[in-house]
Design a protein around this motif. Structure first.
Motif, PDB file in Angstrom:
ATOM      1  N   ALA A 236      22.266  63.720  84.236  1.00 33.84           N
ATOM      2  CA  ALA A 236      23.242  64.774  83.952  1.00 33.84           C
ATOM      3  C   ALA A 236      23.081  65.203  82.503  1.00 33.84           C
ATOM      4  O   ALA A 236      22.421  64.528  81.698  1.00 33.84           O
ATOM      5  CB  ALA A 236      24.665  64.283  84.209  1.00 33.84           C
ATOM      6  N   THR A 237      23.692  66.306  82.177  1.00 32.68           N
ATOM      7  CA  THR A 237      23.674  66.796  80.795  1.00 32.68           C
ATOM      8  C   THR A 237      25.049  66.734  80.151  1.00 32.68           C
ATOM      9  O   THR A 237      25.164  66.841  78.931  1.00 32.68           O
ATOM     10  CB  THR A 237      23.166  68.248  80.743  1.00 32.68           C
ATOM     11  N   SER A 238      26.077  66.549  80.966  1.00 30.69           N
ATOM     12  CA  SER A 238      27.432  66.439  80.421  1.00 30.69           C
ATOM     13  C   SER A 238      28.310  65.763  81.453  1.00 30.69           C
ATOM     14  O   SER A 238      27.959  65.657  82.631  1.00 30.69           O
ATOM     15  CB  SER A 238      28.002  67.819  80.067  1.00 30.69           C
ATOM     16  N   GLY A 239      29.458  65.276  80.986  1.00 33.68           N
ATOM     17  CA  GLY A 239      30.399  64.610  81.874  1.00 33.68           C
ATOM     18  C   GLY A 239      31.822  64.845  81.435  1.00 33.68           C
ATOM     19  O   GLY A 239      32.121  65.775  80.672  1.00 33.68           O
ATOM     20  N   GLU A 240      32.704  63.968  81.894  1.00 34.00           N
ATOM     21  CA  GLU A 240      34.130  64.110  81.587  1.00 34.00           C
ATOM     22  C   GLU A 240      34.426  63.822  80.120  1.00 34.00           C
ATOM     23  O   GLU A 240      35.441  64.277  79.586  1.00 34.00           O
ATOM     24  CB  GLU A 240      34.939  63.150  82.469  1.00 34.00           C
ATOM     25  N   ASN A 241      33.561  63.050  79.476  1.00 31.35           N
ATOM     26  CA  ASN A 241      33.790  62.652  78.088  1.00 31.35           C
ATOM     27  C   ASN A 241      32.598  63.045  77.229  1.00 31.35           C
ATOM     28  O   ASN A 241      31.486  63.236  77.727  1.00 31.35           O
ATOM     29  CB  ASN A 241      34.017  61.141  77.996  1.00 31.35           C
ATOM     30  N   THR A 242      32.826  63.136  75.943  1.00 30.58           N
ATOM     31  CA  THR A 242      31.745  63.508  75.023  1.00 30.58           C
ATOM     32  C   THR A 242      31.284  62.354  74.142  1.00 30.58           C
ATOM     33  O   THR A 242      30.219  62.436  73.532  1.00 30.58           O
ATOM     34  CB  THR A 242      32.199  64.665  74.109  1.00 30.58           C
ATOM     35  N   HIS A 243      32.090  61.283  74.068  1.00 35.31           N
ATOM     36  CA  HIS A 243      31.738  60.156  73.209  1.00 35.31           C
ATOM     37  C   HIS A 243      31.878  58.846  73.987  1.00 35.31           C
ATOM     38  O   HIS A 243      32.759  58.691  74.828  1.00 35.31           O
ATOM     39  CB  HIS A 243      32.622  60.130  71.956  1.00 35.31           C
ATOM     40  N   CYS A 244      31.003  57.919  73.671  1.00 36.26           N
ATOM     41  CA  CYS A 244      30.960  56.626  74.357  1.00 36.26           C
ATOM     42  C   CYS A 244      32.238  55.835  74.084  1.00 36.26           C
ATOM     43  O   CYS A 244      32.661  55.729  72.919  1.00 36.26           O
ATOM     44  CB  CYS A 244      29.746  55.837  73.875  1.00 36.26           C
ATOM     45  N   PRO A 245      32.863  55.263  75.098  1.00 39.28           N
ATOM     46  CA  PRO A 245      34.094  54.496  74.877  1.00 39.28           C
ATOM     47  C   PRO A 245      33.864  53.200  74.108  1.00 39.28           C
ATOM     48  O   PRO A 245      34.810  52.619  73.575  1.00 39.28           O
ATOM     49  CB  PRO A 245      34.586  54.205  76.292  1.00 39.28           C
ATOM     50  N   TYR A 246      32.625  52.732  74.033  1.00 39.19           N
ATOM     51  CA  TYR A 246      32.329  51.485  73.333  1.00 39.19           C
ATOM     52  C   TYR A 246      31.991  51.713  71.865  1.00 39.19           C
ATOM     53  O   TYR A 246      32.536  51.054  70.982  1.00 39.19           O
ATOM     54  CB  TYR A 246      31.169  50.753  74.019  1.00 39.19           C
ATOM     55  N   SER A 247      31.090  52.651  71.599  1.00 37.62           N
ATOM     56  CA  SER A 247      30.590  52.850  70.235  1.00 37.62           C
ATOM     57  C   SER A 247      31.201  54.055  69.534  1.00 37.62           C
ATOM     58  O   SER A 247      31.144  54.138  68.308  1.00 37.62           O
ATOM     59  CB  SER A 247      29.068  53.028  70.266  1.00 37.62           C
ATOM     60  N   GLY A 248      31.733  54.984  70.306  1.00 38.08           N
ATOM     61  CA  GLY A 248      32.214  56.237  69.727  1.00 38.08           C
ATOM     62  C   GLY A 248      31.118  57.244  69.455  1.00 38.08           C
ATOM     63  O   GLY A 248      31.394  58.347  68.972  1.00 38.08           O
ATOM     64  N   LYS A 249      29.873  56.903  69.788  1.00 36.43           N
ATOM     65  CA  LYS A 249      28.746  57.810  69.543  1.00 36.43           C
ATOM     66  C   LYS A 249      28.671  58.870  70.649  1.00 36.43           C
ATOM     67  O   LYS A 249      29.200  58.677  71.746  1.00 36.43           O
ATOM     68  CB  LYS A 249      27.445  57.017  69.491  1.00 36.43           C
ATOM     69  N   PRO A 250      27.989  59.988  70.384  1.00 39.76           N
ATOM     70  CA  PRO A 250      27.826  61.010  71.427  1.00 39.76           C
ATOM     71  C   PRO A 250      27.125  60.441  72.658  1.00 39.76           C
ATOM     72  O   PRO A 250      26.249  59.574  72.555  1.00 39.76           O
ATOM     73  CB  PRO A 250      26.962  62.077  70.742  1.00 39.76           C
ATOM     74  N   VAL A 251      27.497  60.946  73.825  1.00 46.97           N
ATOM     75  CA  VAL A 251      26.935  60.426  75.066  1.00 46.97           C
ATOM     76  C   VAL A 251      25.564  61.037  75.337  1.00 46.97           C
ATOM     77  O   VAL A 251      25.291  62.175  74.955  1.00 46.97           O
ATOM     78  CB  VAL A 251      27.883  60.694  76.257  1.00 46.97           C
ATOM     79  N   GLN A 252      24.704  60.251  76.002  1.00 47.31           N
ATOM     80  CA  GLN A 252      23.390  60.758  76.397  1.00 47.31           C
ATOM     81  C   GLN A 252      22.904  60.172  77.724  1.00 47.31           C
ATOM     82  O   GLN A 252      21.916  60.639  78.287  1.00 47.31           O
ATOM     83  CB  GLN A 252      22.355  60.501  75.309  1.00 47.31           C
ATOM     84  N   ASP A 253      23.585  59.139  78.249  1.00 48.63           N
ATOM     85  CA  ASP A 253      23.263  58.567  79.551  1.00 48.63           C
ATOM     86  C   ASP A 253      24.515  58.589  80.407  1.00 48.63           C
ATOM     87  O   ASP A 253      25.625  58.369  79.894  1.00 48.63           O
ATOM     88  CB  ASP A 253      22.730  57.141  79.399  1.00 48.63           C
ATOM     89  N   PHE A 254      24.346  58.790  81.738  1.00 53.82           N
ATOM     90  CA  PHE A 254      25.503  59.115  82.564  1.00 53.82           C
ATOM     91  C   PHE A 254      25.555  58.275  83.836  1.00 53.82           C
ATOM     92  O   PHE A 254      24.542  57.816  84.352  1.00 53.82           O
ATOM     93  CB  PHE A 254      25.469  60.610  82.930  1.00 53.82           C
ATOM     94  N   LEU A 255      26.789  58.079  84.315  1.00 53.27           N
ATOM     95  CA  LEU A 255      27.026  57.417  85.586  1.00 53.27           C
ATOM     96  C   LEU A 255      28.031  58.224  86.391  1.00 53.27           C
ATOM     97  O   LEU A 255      28.797  59.024  85.841  1.00 53.27           O
ATOM     98  CB  LEU A 255      27.520  55.981  85.381  1.00 53.27           C
TER      99      LEU A 255
END
Length: 290
Positions: A236-255
């Motif tokens: 995917a290229t985007s999801g419900e969130n923009t930042h990782c809940p663990y690190s706070g970094k921008p997302v780039q891998d999706f489930l």
């Protein structure tokens, strides 16, 4: 005080699980380092920790290297007296030390015949007479612990202690191989394996695959009994969130979970979450807020 903990593969290294739970369950800050237990790099990875040669190995903030699980346990209890690693009652504390020492020194038949694995459960496994003797001894020790503590259910000494840490991999063997114990002790095993930290440990182990499987058993298998909601990795290229809940970094891998797409900062964060979405409070809090 931060510690460095050196461990082997989560799905198979029972002693590494004990070392990690000593720190994780009692809120002791630490950094975890993987040793190549099955990749052939173990000797080189352990060289800076000589004369330690096995996992887990602990390095204290002062740089002291501590091998062997009981020595690690006593060192952590000594340096973190308010963490509650041992029971506070003297009789219970003595019994807990006894149970841990016997775990380290004994049960060779159980360990040899039933190597720990956290992937699935075997169906139709028949333990040898020697392993049955080990199981009977374990149940005797657990009964003694409960007679000392008065705790009929839950942790052996009423509150979670190092005794429960040391017997969690035993619980994994009992459940994973369907070994014969009382219903009460089977419930205790399932309770240990349902612990959030243990679920996280297993989920991290499931991010890695093995070919060949280190300890194959030619028997049918069934699913691990600690169930979670089903997720899968997706492109995917985007999801419900923009930042990782663990690190706070921008997302780039999706489930994908329940038809929604969620992002994580890297493939490890994604894969450990796919393995057990409900094991990670930060992820559960994020999806619950949407």
């Amino acid at each position: 005080m931060n510690y460095d903990l050196f461990i082997g593969d989560q799905l198979f290294s029972s002693w590494s699980m004990r070392g990690w739970l000593m720190l994780e369950k009692f809120g002791i800050p630490h950094r975890t380092h993987m040793i190549g237990l099955y990749s052939g790099t173990m000797a080189a990875d352990m060289a800076p920790l000589a004369p330690a040669r096995l996992v887990p190995t602990l390095r204290t903030a002062a740089g002291t290297v501590v091998g062997e699980s009981l020595a690690m346990a006593e060192t952590l209890a000594e340096e973190n007296p308010d963490a509650g690693l041992w029971p506070s009652d003297p009789a219970a504390r003595a019994a807990a030390r006894w149970l841990c020492a016997e775990m380290v020194a004994g049960f060779g038949a159980l360990r040899g015949e039933c190597p720990m694995q956290l992937l699935h459960c075997y169906e139709g496994f028949e333990p040898s007479p020697e392993t049955r003797i080990d199981l009977e001894r374990i149940e005797t020790l657990w009964a003694h612990a409960r007679s000392v503590s008065g705790a009929a259910t839950g942790p052996l000494f009423g509150t979670y202690s190092l005794a429960d840490v040391f017997y969690t991999p035993v619980a994994a063997r009992i459940i994973g191989y369907g070994l014969p114990v009382s219903e009460a002790n089977r419930s205790y095993c399932l309770e240990l394996l349902s612990d959030l930290s243990v679920r996280q440990w297993r989920a991290m182990g499931l991010t890695k695959t093995y070919d060949p499987f280190p300890y194959p058993v030619d028997l049918p298998t069934s699913a691990w009994p600690i169930a979670s909601r089903k997720a899968k990795a997706v492109e995917a290229t985007s999801g419900e969130n923009t930042h990782c809940p663990y690190s706070g970094k921008p997302v780039q891998d999706f489930l994908e979970l329940d038809g929604q797409i969620w992002g994580l900062c890297n493939s490890f964060c994604r894969d450990k979450t796919v393995a057990d979405p409900e094991a990670w409070p930060a992820f559960v809090e994020m999806i619950g807020a949407r």
